[in-house]
Structures are given as C-alpha cells and as structure tokens.
Design a protein around this motif. Structure first.
Motif, short mmCIF file in Angstrom:
data_model
loop_
_atom_site.label_atom_id
_atom_site.label_comp_id
_atom_site.label_asym_id
_atom_site.label_seq_id
_atom_site.Cartn_x
_atom_site.Cartn_y
_atom_site.Cartn_z
N GLU A 85 -52.03 -16.32 9.31
CA GLU A 85 -53.38 -16.22 9.86
C GLU A 85 -53.38 -16.51 11.46
OE1 GLU A 85 -56.21 -18.51 7.49
OE2 GLU A 85 -56.31 -17.01 5.86
N ALA A 86 -52.64 -17.44 11.71
CA ALA A 86 -52.55 -18.08 13.02
C ALA A 86 -51.86 -16.98 13.88
CB ALA A 86 -51.73 -19.43 13.18
N LEU A 87 -50.77 -16.53 13.15
CA LEU A 87 -49.89 -15.30 13.84
C LEU A 87 -50.96 -14.07 14.35
CD1 LEU A 87 -47.34 -14.77 15.01
CD2 LEU A 87 -46.60 -13.90 12.92
N GLN A 88 -51.59 -13.84 13.10
CA GLN A 88 -52.57 -12.59 13.38
C GLN A 88 -53.52 -12.77 14.42
OE1 GLN A 88 -51.79 -9.67 11.82
NE2 GLN A 88 -53.40 -8.67 13.09
N ASN A 89 -54.18 -13.91 14.27
CA ASN A 89 -54.97 -14.31 15.40
C ASN A 89 -54.43 -14.44 17.01
OD1 ASN A 89 -57.07 -14.56 13.47
ND2 ASN A 89 -57.00 -16.80 13.29
N LYS A 90 -53.19 -14.76 16.87
CA LYS A 90 -52.59 -14.93 18.19
C LYS A 90 -52.15 -13.46 18.65
CE LYS A 90 -48.65 -17.10 20.39
NZ LYS A 90 -47.58 -17.95 20.32
N LYS A 91 -52.03 -12.53 17.78
CA LYS A 91 -51.60 -11.19 18.16
C LYS A 91 -52.85 -10.46 18.63
CE LYS A 91 -47.65 -10.22 15.23
NZ LYS A 91 -47.41 -9.52 14.09
N THR A 92 -53.94 -11.11 18.30
CA THR A 92 -55.30 -10.03 18.40
C THR A 92 -56.08 -10.88 19.67
OG1 THR A 92 -56.47 -11.48 16.61
CG2 THR A 92 -55.83 -9.24 16.06
N ALA A 93 -55.51 -11.96 20.11
CA ALA A 93 -56.22 -12.56 21.28
C ALA A 93 -55.67 -12.15 22.53
CB ALA A 93 -55.81 -14.31 21.16
#
Length: 93
Positions: A85-93
């Motif tokens: 989830e953290a990785l996904q959030n980082k990619k979308t930020a």
C-alpha cells in the motif's frame, strides 16, 4: 516453510524423531532470519529435546509451534500488505 511444518506433523504422525528434529532445525533457522524469535526459540527447543520428550510433550510443543507460526504468518502478511500500500501510494503521489 509451510512445507516444513507439514513435515514436522508427518514426522509426529509417523513417530519419526529424526525427521522432526531435522525439520525443526530448518524451521528454527527460517524463523530466525525473519525475526520471529519466539518461533525460532520453540523450534530450537523441539530440535534439542525431541529425543528426550514423550510423544505427548512433542505433540504439545508442535502445537505451540503451529500456533506461533500462524501468528508470524499473519504478522508478515500484514507487513506485506502495508508495504504494498505504501509503495502504491508513493507511485500515485
């Protein structure tokens, strides 16, 4: 590691102390490397004392290992989900 736990259970079913001892050793090492100290310690106790324990004592120890394994597995899956989830959030930020 689930395979190794199955092998411990098979060793218990077959009353094969040598197999239990071998698989407990492998589980101990795997648990140690992922930081699962309680699980590693339980496996170490089983490995060291398997030959001196009664089958009832061995069954109780294996049951404790199974319970702790489930706790560790749940914790690792939670960590994995959080990391994804953290990785996904980082990619979308």
């Amino acid at each position: 590691t689930p395979y190794r736990l199955e092998q411990v259970l098979l060793g218990l079913k077959n009353k094969d102390q040598k197999a239990i001892q071998k698989e407990a050793h492998v589980l101990k090492t795997s648990a140690y490397y992922v930081g699962a100290k309680i699980l590693s310690d339980l496996c170490e106790q089983l490995e060291a004392n398997c030959k001196e324990m009664t089958w009832g004592e061995t069954e109780k120890m294996v049951s404790s290992i199974q319970s702790e394994y489930q706790e560790v597995e749940s914790a690792l899956l939670k960590e994995k989900t959080q990391a994804e989830e953290a990785l996904q959030n980082k990619k979308t930020a």
